[in-house]
Design a protein around this motif. Structure first.
Motif, PDB file in Angstrom:
ATOM      1  N   PHE A 105       0.868  -1.167   0.000  1.00 59.53           N
ATOM      2  CA  PHE A 105       0.000   0.000   0.000  1.00 59.53           C
ATOM      3  C   PHE A 105       0.911   1.225   0.000  1.00 59.53           C
ATOM      4  O   PHE A 105       1.938   1.220   0.677  1.00 59.53           O
ATOM      5  N   TYR A 106       0.547   2.267  -0.748  1.00 58.01           N
ATOM      6  CA  TYR A 106       1.407   3.439  -0.834  1.00 58.01           C
ATOM      7  C   TYR A 106       0.610   4.728  -0.774  1.00 58.01           C
ATOM      8  O   TYR A 106      -0.613   4.745  -0.880  1.00 58.01           O
ATOM      9  N   THR A 107       1.352   5.805  -0.634  1.00 54.86           N
ATOM     10  CA  THR A 107       0.835   7.154  -0.815  1.00 54.86           C
ATOM     11  C   THR A 107       1.866   7.893  -1.654  1.00 54.86           C
ATOM     12  O   THR A 107       2.911   7.332  -1.998  1.00 54.86           O
ATOM     13  N   LEU A 108       1.568   9.129  -1.997  1.00 54.00           N
ATOM     14  CA  LEU A 108       2.542   9.931  -2.737  1.00 54.00           C
ATOM     15  C   LEU A 108       3.187  10.932  -1.787  1.00 54.00           C
ATOM     16  O   LEU A 108       2.493  11.626  -1.042  1.00 54.00           O
ATOM     17  N   LEU A 109       4.507  10.988  -1.805  1.00 52.95           N
ATOM     18  CA  LEU A 109       5.290  11.940  -1.027  1.00 52.95           C
ATOM     19  C   LEU A 109       6.024  12.807  -2.045  1.00 52.95           C
ATOM     20  O   LEU A 109       6.865  12.297  -2.786  1.00 52.95           O
ATOM     21  N   ASP A 110       5.661  14.081  -2.105  1.00 54.35           N
ATOM     22  CA  ASP A 110       6.231  14.984  -3.116  1.00 54.35           C
ATOM     23  C   ASP A 110       6.055  14.403  -4.522  1.00 54.35           C
ATOM     24  O   ASP A 110       6.964  14.463  -5.353  1.00 54.35           O
ATOM     25  N   GLY A 111       4.896  13.796  -4.770  1.00 56.08           N
ATOM     26  CA  GLY A 111       4.575  13.258  -6.085  1.00 56.08           C
ATOM     27  C   GLY A 111       5.200  11.906  -6.397  1.00 56.08           C
ATOM     28  O   GLY A 111       5.031  11.392  -7.494  1.00 56.08           O
ATOM     29  N   LYS A 112       5.915  11.318  -5.429  1.00 51.22           N
ATOM     30  CA  LYS A 112       6.600  10.036  -5.649  1.00 51.22           C
ATOM     31  C   LYS A 112       5.973   8.952  -4.779  1.00 51.22           C
ATOM     32  O   LYS A 112       5.557   9.214  -3.645  1.00 51.22           O
ATOM     33  N   ILE A 113       5.943   7.725  -5.302  1.00 56.19           N
ATOM     34  CA  ILE A 113       5.432   6.584  -4.544  1.00 56.19           C
ATOM     35  C   ILE A 113       6.254   6.412  -3.279  1.00 56.19           C
ATOM     36  O   ILE A 113       7.488   6.399  -3.326  1.00 56.19           O
ATOM     37  N   ALA A 114       5.559   6.286  -2.139  1.00 59.47           N
ATOM     38  CA  ALA A 114       6.225   6.092  -0.846  1.00 59.47           C
ATOM     39  C   ALA A 114       5.420   5.100  -0.022  1.00 59.47           C
ATOM     40  O   ALA A 114       4.189   5.136  -0.024  1.00 59.47           O
ATOM     41  N   PHE A 115       6.111   4.214   0.677  1.00 61.54           N
ATOM     42  CA  PHE A 115       5.453   3.236   1.539  1.00 61.54           C
ATOM     43  C   PHE A 115       6.357   2.911   2.709  1.00 61.54           C
ATOM     44  O   PHE A 115       7.561   3.176   2.675  1.00 61.54           O
ATOM     45  N   THR A 116       5.758   2.348   3.760  1.00 66.76           N
ATOM     46  CA  THR A 116       6.553   1.903   4.907  1.00 66.76           C
ATOM     47  C   THR A 116       6.729   0.398   4.815  1.00 66.76           C
ATOM     48  O   THR A 116       5.887  -0.307   4.247  1.00 66.76           O
ATOM     49  N   THR A 117       7.817  -0.076   5.384  1.00 65.92           N
ATOM     50  CA  THR A 117       8.090  -1.501   5.442  1.00 65.92           C
ATOM     51  C   THR A 117       9.038  -1.756   6.600  1.00 65.92           C
ATOM     52  O   THR A 117       9.711  -0.836   7.066  1.00 65.92           O
ATOM     53  N   TYR A 118       9.088  -2.993   7.056  1.00 67.84           N
ATOM     54  CA  TYR A 118       9.993  -3.316   8.157  1.00 67.84           C
ATOM     55  C   TYR A 118      11.439  -3.096   7.740  1.00 67.84           C
ATOM     56  O   TYR A 118      11.842  -3.458   6.632  1.00 67.84           O
ATOM     57  N   ARG A 119      12.190  -2.496   8.627  1.00 67.45           N
ATOM     58  CA  ARG A 119      13.614  -2.215   8.407  1.00 67.45           C
ATOM     59  C   ARG A 119      14.379  -3.477   8.017  1.00 67.45           C
ATOM     60  O   ARG A 119      15.330  -3.430   7.260  1.00 67.45           O
ATOM     61  N   SER A 120      13.946  -4.630   8.543  1.00 63.87           N
ATOM     62  CA  SER A 120      14.642  -5.895   8.288  1.00 63.87           C
ATOM     63  C   SER A 120      14.034  -6.700   7.137  1.00 63.87           C
ATOM     64  O   SER A 120      14.420  -7.842   6.910  1.00 63.87           O
ATOM     65  N   SER A 121      13.096  -6.106   6.387  1.00 57.11           N
ATOM     66  CA  SER A 121      12.417  -6.830   5.303  1.00 57.11           C
ATOM     67  C   SER A 121      13.384  -7.148   4.167  1.00 57.11           C
ATOM     68  O   SER A 121      14.412  -6.492   3.990  1.00 57.11           O
ATOM     69  N   GLN A 122      13.025  -8.138   3.381  1.00 57.81           N
ATOM     70  CA  GLN A 122      13.863  -8.537   2.252  1.00 57.81           C
ATOM     71  C   GLN A 122      14.059  -7.391   1.265  1.00 57.81           C
ATOM     72  O   GLN A 122      15.155  -7.180   0.753  1.00 57.81           O
TER      73      GLN A 122
END
Length: 158
Positions: free
Chosen positions: A43-60
């Motif tokens: 799932f994402y949102t746009l940050l300054d017009g760019k795709i941005a999402f959160t994920t676990y720091r240790s994710s693949q």
């Protein structure tokens, strides 16, 4: 598909921006340790017009991006061929660990995932909501897609 048809169905920059703003799921591909694609839906949102999402720091995907920042994103829509629309973005995934950015992106994406009303990115966040969100975000980072090249198609135009 000939180059004339390809040009006819290509979205304009404003159409790409509107399509990305109206969508919320993205297919994210990074390069695995052995060179294979690692593909996930986020799932994402746009940050300054760019795709941005959160994920676990240790994710693949984060491990992959730390090794090689190459990333491809696909946002698509439609069921029937003449309805297909999409945008592919090719570039680099930038990892952001700033807690303020993480809270802004996390509030939008987290609300969407939880089925809650989605706040505007950067709008003041209710302190109680932020306090509840902080523990869930503590182990996460933000990934921003920094596109170097974009392709698009909208078969409604054909």
């Amino acid at each position: 598909m000939g180059s004339n048809k390809r040009e006819k169905i290509k979205m304009t920059d404003p159409e790409v921006a509107a399509f990305l703003a109206a969508s919320f799921k993205v297919q994210v591909a990074t390069i695995g340790k052995g060179g294979e694609p690692h593909l996930v839906t986020m799932f994402y949102t746009l940050l300054d017009g760019k795709i941005a999402f959160t994920t676990y720091r240790s994710s693949q995907k984060v491990l992959n991006l730390r090794r090689d920042p190459t990333m491809t994103c696909l946002v698509e829509d439609g069921t029937e061929y003449n309805e297909l629309r999409g945008v592919s973005l090719y570039g680099k995934g930038r990892i952001i660990e700033d807690p303020d950015v993480r809270l802004k992106v996390g509030a939008v994406v987290g609300s969407r995932m939880a089925g809650l009303p989605v706040p505007e990115l950067g709008a003041p966040i209710d302190p109680a909501f932020a306090a509840g969100l902080e523990p869930a975000l503590a182990k996460r980072v933000v990934i921003v897609m920094e596109p170097e090249r974009t392709t698009s198609w909208d078969h409604h135009k054909a």
